[in-house]
Structure formats: structure tokens, C-alpha cells
Design an enzyme around this catalytic site. Sequence first.
Site, PDB file in Angstrom:
ATOM      1  NE  ARG A  40      -0.714  -0.324   4.938  1.00 40.97           N
ATOM      2  CZ  ARG A  40      -1.360  -0.252   6.077  1.00 40.97           C
ATOM      3  NH1 ARG A  40      -2.608   0.140   6.092  1.00 40.97           N
ATOM      4  NH2 ARG A  40      -0.788  -0.597   7.205  1.00 40.97           N
ATOM      5  CG  ASP A  68      -4.929   0.519   1.209  1.00 45.59           C
ATOM      6  OD1 ASP A  68      -5.585  -0.399   1.758  1.00 45.59           O
ATOM      7  OD2 ASP A  68      -4.615   1.562   1.799  1.00 45.59           O
ATOM      8  CB  ILE A  69      -6.261  -5.317   0.729  1.00 47.17           C
ATOM      9  CG1 ILE A  69      -6.056  -5.248   2.249  1.00 47.17           C
ATOM     10  CG2 ILE A  69      -5.066  -5.911   0.031  1.00 47.17           C
ATOM     11  CD1 ILE A  69      -6.118  -6.628   2.919  1.00 47.17           C
ATOM     12  CG  ASN A  95       1.479 -11.641   3.531  1.00 44.81           C
ATOM     13  OD1 ASN A  95       1.777 -12.407   4.449  1.00 44.81           O
ATOM     14  ND2 ASN A  95       1.905 -10.375   3.513  1.00 44.81           N
ATOM     15  CB  SER A 145      -4.001 -16.521  12.040  1.00 46.28           C
ATOM     16  OG  SER A 145      -3.404 -16.735  13.290  1.00 46.28           O
ATOM     17  CE1 TYR A 198      -4.154 -11.168  12.735  1.00 42.84           C
ATOM     18  CE2 TYR A 198      -4.013 -13.054  14.218  1.00 42.84           C
ATOM     19  CZ  TYR A 198      -3.618 -12.399  13.060  1.00 42.84           C
ATOM     20  OH  TYR A 198      -2.699 -13.009  12.215  1.00 42.84           O
ATOM     21  N   GLY A 199      -8.696 -12.745  15.974  1.00 42.97           N
ATOM     22  CA  GLY A 199      -9.166 -14.124  15.813  1.00 42.97           C
ATOM     23  C   GLY A 199     -10.452 -14.191  15.021  1.00 42.97           C
ATOM     24  CB  SER A 201     -10.314 -10.444  11.334  1.00 39.87           C
ATOM     25  OG  SER A 201      -8.974 -10.778  11.656  1.00 39.87           O
ATOM     26  CE  LYS A 202      -5.057 -12.938   9.629  1.00 35.54           C
ATOM     27  NZ  LYS A 202      -4.627 -12.748   8.242  1.00 35.54           N
TER      28      LYS A 202
HETATM   29  N1  LIG Z   1       3.675 -13.223  12.183  1.00 31.91           N
HETATM   30  C1  LIG Z   1       2.948 -14.206  12.651  1.00 31.91           C
HETATM   31  O1  LIG Z   1       3.309 -14.858  13.647  1.00 31.91           O
HETATM   32  C2  LIG Z   1       1.662 -14.585  11.960  1.00 31.91           C
HETATM   33  C3  LIG Z   1       0.964 -15.705  12.437  1.00 31.91           C
HETATM   34  C4  LIG Z   1      -0.215 -16.083  11.806  1.00 31.91           C
HETATM   35  C5  LIG Z   1      -0.670 -15.354  10.711  1.00 31.91           C
HETATM   36  N2  LIG Z   1       0.019 -14.263  10.274  1.00 31.91           N
HETATM   37  C6  LIG Z   1      -0.504 -13.549   9.107  1.00 31.91           C
HETATM   38  O2  LIG Z   1       0.514 -13.477   8.118  1.00 31.91           O
HETATM   39  C7  LIG Z   1       0.337 -12.298   7.321  1.00 31.91           C
HETATM   40  C8  LIG Z   1       1.637 -11.510   7.279  1.00 31.91           C
HETATM   41  O3  LIG Z   1       1.955 -11.134   8.605  1.00 31.91           O
HETATM   42  P1  LIG Z   1       3.391 -10.582   9.051  1.00 31.91           P
HETATM   43  O4  LIG Z   1       3.699 -11.251  10.319  1.00 31.91           O
HETATM   44  O5  LIG Z   1       4.357 -10.646   7.926  1.00 31.91           O
HETATM   45  O6  LIG Z   1       2.991  -9.073   9.388  1.00 31.91           O
HETATM   46  P2  LIG Z   1       3.722  -7.678   9.109  1.00 31.91           P
HETATM   47  O7  LIG Z   1       5.186  -7.835   9.152  1.00 31.91           O
HETATM   48  O8  LIG Z   1       3.048  -6.723  10.019  1.00 31.91           O
HETATM   49  O9  LIG Z   1       3.283  -7.383   7.588  1.00 31.91           O
HETATM   50  C9  LIG Z   1       1.948  -7.139   7.267  1.00 31.91           C
HETATM   51  C10 LIG Z   1       1.891  -6.614   5.854  1.00 31.91           C
HETATM   52  O10 LIG Z   1       0.509  -6.340   5.517  1.00 31.91           O
HETATM   53  C11 LIG Z   1       0.457  -5.018   5.010  1.00 31.91           C
HETATM   54  N3  LIG Z   1      -0.848  -4.389   5.143  1.00 31.91           N
HETATM   55  C12 LIG Z   1      -1.520  -4.058   6.264  1.00 31.91           C
HETATM   56  N4  LIG Z   1      -2.665  -3.434   5.936  1.00 31.91           N
HETATM   57  C13 LIG Z   1      -2.713  -3.372   4.583  1.00 31.91           C
HETATM   58  C14 LIG Z   1      -3.621  -2.848   3.638  1.00 31.91           C
HETATM   59  N5  LIG Z   1      -4.744  -2.221   4.011  1.00 31.91           N
HETATM   60  N6  LIG Z   1      -3.361  -2.975   2.312  1.00 31.91           N
HETATM   61  C15 LIG Z   1      -2.230  -3.596   1.911  1.00 31.91           C
HETATM   62  N7  LIG Z   1      -1.305  -4.083   2.749  1.00 31.91           N
HETATM   63  C16 LIG Z   1      -1.558  -3.972   4.066  1.00 31.91           C
HETATM   64  C17 LIG Z   1       1.538  -4.257   5.771  1.00 31.91           C
HETATM   65  O11 LIG Z   1       1.830  -3.031   5.120  1.00 31.91           O
HETATM   66  P3  LIG Z   1       2.458  -1.763   5.945  1.00 31.91           P
HETATM   67  O12 LIG Z   1       3.918  -2.043   6.107  1.00 31.91           O
HETATM   68  O13 LIG Z   1       2.167  -0.609   5.045  1.00 31.91           O
HETATM   69  O14 LIG Z   1       1.730  -1.706   7.257  1.00 31.91           O
HETATM   70  C18 LIG Z   1       2.653  -5.287   5.695  1.00 31.91           C
HETATM   71  O15 LIG Z   1       3.267  -5.257   4.438  1.00 31.91           O
HETATM   72  C19 LIG Z   1      -0.830 -11.535   7.946  1.00 31.91           C
HETATM   73  O16 LIG Z   1      -2.019 -11.822   7.249  1.00 31.91           O
HETATM   74  C20 LIG Z   1      -0.892 -12.106   9.347  1.00 31.91           C
HETATM   75  O17 LIG Z   1      -2.170 -11.968   9.928  1.00 31.91           O
HETATM   76  C21 LIG Z   1       1.169 -13.872  10.874  1.00 31.91           C
END
Ligand SMILES: NC(=O)c1ccc[n+]([C@@H]2O[C@H](COP(=O)([O-])OP(=O)(O)OC[C@H]3O[C@@H](n4cnc5c(N)ncnc54)[C@H](OP(=O)(O)O)[C@@H]3O)[C@@H](O)[C@H]2O)c1
Length: 291
Positions: A40, A68-69, A95, A145, A198-199, A201-202
Site C-alpha cells: 500500500r 491497498d486492500i 498475505n 491464522s 484478530y481471531g 477476522s481470521k
Molecule cells: N507473524 C505471525 O506470527 C503470523 C501468524 C499467523 C498469521 N500471520 C498472518 O501473516 C500475514 C503476514 O503477517 P506478518 O507477520 O508478515 O505481518 P507484518 O510484518 O506486520 O506485515 C503485514 C503486511 O501487511 C500489510 N498491510 C496491512 N494493511 C494493509 C492494507 N490495508 N493494504 C495492503 N497491505 C496492508 C503491511 O503493510 P504496511 O507495512 O504498510 O503496514 C505489511 O506489508 C498476515 O495476514 C498475518 O495476519 C502472521
Amino acid sequence: MASVPFVAIVTGANKGIGLECVRRLCASANPSAKVVLTSRNVDLGKAAVSELEKDASLKVLPIFHELDITKVQSINAFSTWVSQELGGVDALINNAGFSYKMTATEPFEIQARNTIDINYYGTKKVCQTLLPLMRERGRIVNISSSAGENALSSMSVDTKARFLACNNTEMLDTILEEFVSAAEAGDHKEKGFAGSAYGMSKAGVTQLTRILSVEASNIMVVSCCPGLCRTDMAVRKDWSPVSIIFWLATFLVGHSAHGGADTPVWLAHDLSWEERSSFNGKFVRERVVRS
Ligand SMILES: NC(=O)c1ccc[n+]([C@@H]2O[C@H](COP(=O)([O-])OP(=O)(O)OC[C@H]3O[C@@H](n4cnc5c(N)ncnc54)[C@H](OP(=O)(O)O)[C@@H]3O)[C@@H](O)[C@H]2O)c1
């Protein structure tokens, strides 16, 4: 006749698991493939592409596009660009996601509204807009998640049954709106919903995947959990005691962001089409179907 290049798209790929999904796709895809890194924030997205351009192990260099989603205009502009420039999509990894910090001071109803809007409605809108561009045997991988599974377990028996009975997105929207309204009234737990926005939403993303997998016959739609990963989302960079516990836990039971990208990329690129029936509509963790 020249074959059509494989096209892969990753949302929210300027950092974390999304960036590593792009890295893995660029390292393993056919050199003719087109891998699109979306973000985004244009500057952050371009910086991520520059970082990957320094990685000599990659066979393909990613292409950047803004997305931007949560913005319909952004999703539509992206879809038009994909249609005109790439012609279709073979792999879409949804993602992009968001979670409030444990220390967030926003009232719960605000957290509920925003988290459902980004993780559930944003993912749904991207899926629905890009579905017509999916090629035969294409894959949509929604990064959900295990928090969604936990939320489902903590719902009341009736609410859980209603949630799992949703066979179209209108029904699912209705339940999630009931959750947000109950959050505003402060009685979401009494109404049988989980305590985690969060839970919830997922859980929505996982159920959305089940619905789409039935509606779309010639592609695979699957959800997955990347596991607990050392990213900004999980570790949160605030170094609060909870954050430190999460960070330590990722070394014991979790992954780096690169490790977290394993299952989504395996589903989007490496899993053979013959195994589609075992995975379509399912929720997967560590390459294994969990529900
Ligand atoms: N990390 C974990 O332990 C974990 C566990 C289970 C599931 N997940 C899931 O895995 C995915 C990636 O997580 P992550 O840990 O890599 O998180 P992260 O480092 O916070 O990255 C999240 C990404 O999503 C982007 N994003 C947020 N809102 C957005 C929007 N409106 N439009 C487009 N992009 C947007 C962020 O962009 P900005 O940089 O601009 O904010 C960032 O690039 C997520 O769906 C998360 O829920 C993560």
C-alpha cells in the site's frame, strides 16, 4: 506457440512474510515468470523490490505495483493493470493483514471494526475482484491464522454452528457485522463471539476460503497459517514483556519470516494440481491440512 508466463501476486509484501513469499517465488519460479510484489506504501514497496534485486539467488526479479486492500479504487486499478499488462493470474497470495498491538489503547469496538475491515473485507474484495482473472488451475492462498481456529473454539456452540454453516459471503458478512455491533455494545462475549478481533477476522478469512472454494470450480482456494513468525506483527518491536515472550517463542516453536513463507508458497506454486481435491477449501499449517 510461446507458452504464457506464470503470474504470481503477493499482497502486503513490503516486509515480513509477504516479502519472503515474493523471495521464495522469485527463487523457484520459471525464469519467464512474473512475480508481483504489492504494497500500500509505494516507497516501502519499491525499497523491498530494491532489496530483492540484491539477492543473487533469485531467478526472477519482482515487479512492483501499489495495492491497498481496503481501498476499492486501489483494488480496481490494480485489477485493470493485471488484466492489461499480465493477462491473468496463476497464483494469488493474500498475505496483507493487520493486528493491533497488545498495548493498543483504541477501544475494542474500534479495534473490531478496523481489524474486520482489513483482514476480512479487504481479503474478500481482493479475491472477488481478481477471481475473473484467475487462470485455469490457478491458486488463491489466503493467509489466515491459527488464531482463527482458536476464535472458533471459543465461540458459543450456536454461534460456531452458524459461522460454519455460512455458505455464501452475505451470510458471513452478517455474522461478522453482528460481532462488530456486539463489540460496540460491549457484549460480544455474551453474544457468543470470541474475545479477539484478530481471531474473529481470521476465522472469517478461513470460512471465506471454504465458501470461495465451492463457488470457483477450476481453481484451488486454500487458507493457511504461517506459524508464529518473527515479524513486526508478532514480535511488535515494542519489546514489552509479552513481546519478548513471543519473540523467544518463535525460536522454540516458530519461524523466521522466510520460514513462515514456506507453506503459502508451497500451496501457491509447488503443490501438484492432482492433490487439489485434498486441499481445496481447507485450512493448512506446516503443509498439513488441519481443518
Ligand atoms: N507473524 C505471525 O506470527 C503470523 C501468524 C499467523 C498469521 N500471520 C498472518 O501473516 C500475514 C503476514 O503477517 P506478518 O507477520 O508478515 O505481518 P507484518 O510484518 O506486520 O506485515 C503485514 C503486511 O501487511 C500489510 N498491510 C496491512 N494493511 C494493509 C492494507 N490495508 N493494504 C495492503 N497491505 C496492508 C503491511 O503493510 P504496511 O507495512 O504498510 O503496514 C505489511 O506489508 C498476515 O495476514 C498475518 O495476519 C502472521
